[in-house]
Design an enzyme around this catalytic site. Structure first.
Site, mmCIF file in Angstrom:
data_model
loop_
_atom_site.group_PDB
_atom_site.id
_atom_site.type_symbol
_atom_site.label_atom_id
_atom_site.label_comp_id
_atom_site.label_asym_id
_atom_site.label_seq_id
_atom_site.Cartn_x
_atom_site.Cartn_y
_atom_site.Cartn_z
ATOM 1 N N ASP A 76 0.874 -1.173 0.000
ATOM 2 C CA ASP A 76 0.000 0.000 0.000
ATOM 3 C C ASP A 76 0.915 1.229 0.000
ATOM 4 O O ASP A 76 1.468 1.599 1.035
ATOM 5 C CB ASP A 76 -0.892 -0.049 1.246
ATOM 6 C CG ASP A 76 -1.771 1.186 1.386
ATOM 7 O OD1 ASP A 76 -1.554 2.160 0.629
ATOM 8 O OD2 ASP A 76 -2.658 1.184 2.255
ATOM 9 N N LYS B 127 -3.630 9.278 -3.072
ATOM 10 C CA LYS B 127 -3.166 10.553 -2.509
ATOM 11 C C LYS B 127 -2.479 11.497 -3.502
ATOM 12 O O LYS B 127 -3.151 12.285 -4.137
ATOM 13 C CB LYS B 127 -2.324 10.280 -1.274
ATOM 14 C CG LYS B 127 -3.202 9.770 -0.111
ATOM 15 C CD LYS B 127 -2.569 9.950 1.253
ATOM 16 C CE LYS B 127 -3.610 9.874 2.352
ATOM 17 N NZ LYS B 127 -3.680 8.596 3.064
HETATM 18 C C1 LIG Z 1 -4.766 7.618 3.120
HETATM 19 C C2 LIG Z 1 -4.415 6.195 3.023
HETATM 20 C C3 LIG Z 1 -5.368 5.241 2.620
HETATM 21 C C4 LIG Z 1 -6.806 5.595 2.329
HETATM 22 O O1 LIG Z 1 -6.941 6.467 1.247
HETATM 23 P P1 LIG Z 1 -8.281 7.341 1.089
HETATM 24 O O2 LIG Z 1 -8.087 8.049 -0.205
HETATM 25 O O3 LIG Z 1 -8.318 8.257 2.271
HETATM 26 O O4 LIG Z 1 -9.419 6.379 1.075
HETATM 27 C C5 LIG Z 1 -4.970 3.919 2.543
HETATM 28 N N1 LIG Z 1 -3.702 3.561 2.809
HETATM 29 C C6 LIG Z 1 -2.763 4.450 3.176
HETATM 30 C C7 LIG Z 1 -1.364 3.984 3.438
HETATM 31 C C8 LIG Z 1 -3.091 5.795 3.307
HETATM 32 O O5 LIG Z 1 -2.159 6.665 3.715
#
Ligand SMILES: *Cc1c(COP(=O)(O)O)cnc(C)c1O
Length: 426
Positions: A247, A276
């Site tokens: 992730d 993001k």
């Molecule tokens: C922010 C984040 C998410 C979730 O993303 P959203 O766009 O807020 O749904 C998942 N994994 C990580 C590592 C993040 O920083």
């Protein structure tokens, strides 16, 4: 509308993140933003040390991103992605494949980070099922992680931070190993390596995948770890028919000093999530990338399709602005900027180590963290930061910053100084 009217209506109707309704701490009213400055409706200006939660890496109202969006609005803002395709999405997928670790060839576009994690998990579960490994339905992760706020991602968030006790019986119960030992440059801990490997081996029969944030655990506690643990995970998952998901929603697109944090370890996961900063913080968009093996496995199954299709999948506006943002990254100045910001944060945050109550100060890439021995008083800390012209959003025991890559030296120094001063009062 007058500012006080707007704020009164906000308090009455608008639910803000991770807050009660009505809010206990009123939000600040922003009028506009440009470069690294947030301009409040009352005229005050704040340096944005958060990049709007990792996203606005090129700053606000960037002329190239603005132009890309305007140009795309003139063609089409949206069309459905089922049965139709378009150049912005094709270019985006192709560029992502070029940038991502070798071997990730296929791209599923979606609308938010959490959804990309849902898609990644669905890919893994369906892959194992397609291969007839019906017992492999669980996920393993290490503690201290964060993967989003929808339910399956919540199940692999840190059990405490994700409040798993509250959700017992609702969330699927996943397997957890302890958080990786802290420190990017700290020697790998052999006993942890063994524990990690044994946990995967022992549970291989029921494990579909391992999912982790590589190198930096973000919203779960802003912790850094040695990339060697990722190499261990790559080996042990491969040897045990378990998929590996990285992730990189927070770490992707240069934040840690590499285009992707996986680059520190030199490994390719089976599935990669990005989000993001993908659109430079302009619009919501994310993606799950996978290898041909994962795609082929799914396509051989009883249900030979990936049954997922968000309404706004491949939205042309978000693809166009993402292409423009990736175009800016392709110019390559981000490397020097991230390196420059890293140096400035190291120097600027060093005095925090002597502040009573500070237990750790750490910097990696364009990320700076000051950890306290207690919960930060959010209202007090915010007031202290705003007084110094800085916008940050501390959580738990952490004051942290990840400024836009375009932040100037003075701005980064001011953010760091404000963090040191705030550590004293909050
Ligand atoms: C922010 C984040 C998410 C979730 O993303 P959203 O766009 O807020 O749904 C998942 N994994 C990580 C590592 C993040 O920083």
């Amino acid at each position: 509308m007058r500012q006080d009217e707007l704020l009164a209506l906000d308090a009455e109707h608008v639910w803000h993140p991770y807050g009660p309704m009505p809010a206990t701490v009123p939000p600040l009213l922003v009028g506009e933003a440009e470069g690294v400055r947030l301009r409040l409706a009352d005229g005050r200006e704040l340096i944005d040390g958060m990049s709007s939660w990792w996203a606005a890496i090129h700053g606000y109202r960037h002329p190239v991103l603005d132009a890309a969006l305007t140009e795309q609005v003139g063609r089409m803002s949206h069309v459905m992605f089922g049965g139709l395709t378009h150049e912005p999405a094709i270019r985006l997928a192709t560029t992502l494949v070029d940038l991502a670790p070798d071997g990730l060839r296929h791209v599923f576009l979606c609308d938010s980070g959490s959804v990309s994690v849902e898609v990644a998990i669905k890919m893994c579960l369906q892959y194992q099922r397609s291969l007839g490994r019906t017992g492999k339905r669980r996920l393993l992760t290490w503690r201290g992680g964060y993967h989003g706020d929808t339910f399956h991602p919540m199940s692999v968030c840190d059990p405490e931070g994700g409040m798993h006790a509250l959700w017992r019986g609702v969330l699927p119960e996943q397997l957890f190993v302890p958080a990786p030992p802290s420190g990017f440059a700290t020697e790998p801990d052999e006993s942890y390596v063994d524990e990690l490997a044994r946990a995967v081996e022992r549970n291989a029969g029921e494990l579909a995948a391992v999912i982790v944030e590589p190198v930096v655990q973000g919203a779960g506690g802003m912790r850094f770890h040695n990339p060697e643990y990722l190499r261990v995970l790559r080996e042990v998952t491969e040897a045990n028919d378990v998929l590996l998901v990285f992730d990189e929603i927070a770490t992707g697109f240069g934040r840690t000093g590499r285009m992707f944090a996986a680059g520190h370890a030199g490994v390719t996961p089976d599935v990669l999530c990005v989000g993001k900063a993908l659109t430079g913080g302009y619009l919501t968009a994310a993606a799950a990338l996978c290898t041909p093996e994962v795609a082929a496995g799914i396509s051989r199954g009883e249900l030979p399709v990936l049954a997922h299709g968000p309404t706004f999948m491949g939205n042309p506006l978000s693809c166009a602005v993402a292409n423009a943002s990736l175009g800016l990254l392709a110019e390559g100045t981000w490397r020097d900027d991230v390196h420059r910001i890293e140096g400035l944060l190291r120097t600027g945050l060093a005095p925090a180590a002597d502040v009573p109550g500070v237990v750790d100060v750490r910097v990696l890439g364009a990320i700076g963290v000051v950890q306290l021995d207690r919960q930060v008083d959010l209202a007090k800390a915010t007031a202290a930061l705003v007084e110094r012209g800085v916008w940050l959003r501390p959580f738990r025991d952490l004051l942290y910053t990840m400024p836009p890559y375009v932040a100037g030296d003075d701005d980064v120094a001011r953010v760091a100084d404000a963090m040191v001063q705030t550590a004293r009062v909050a």
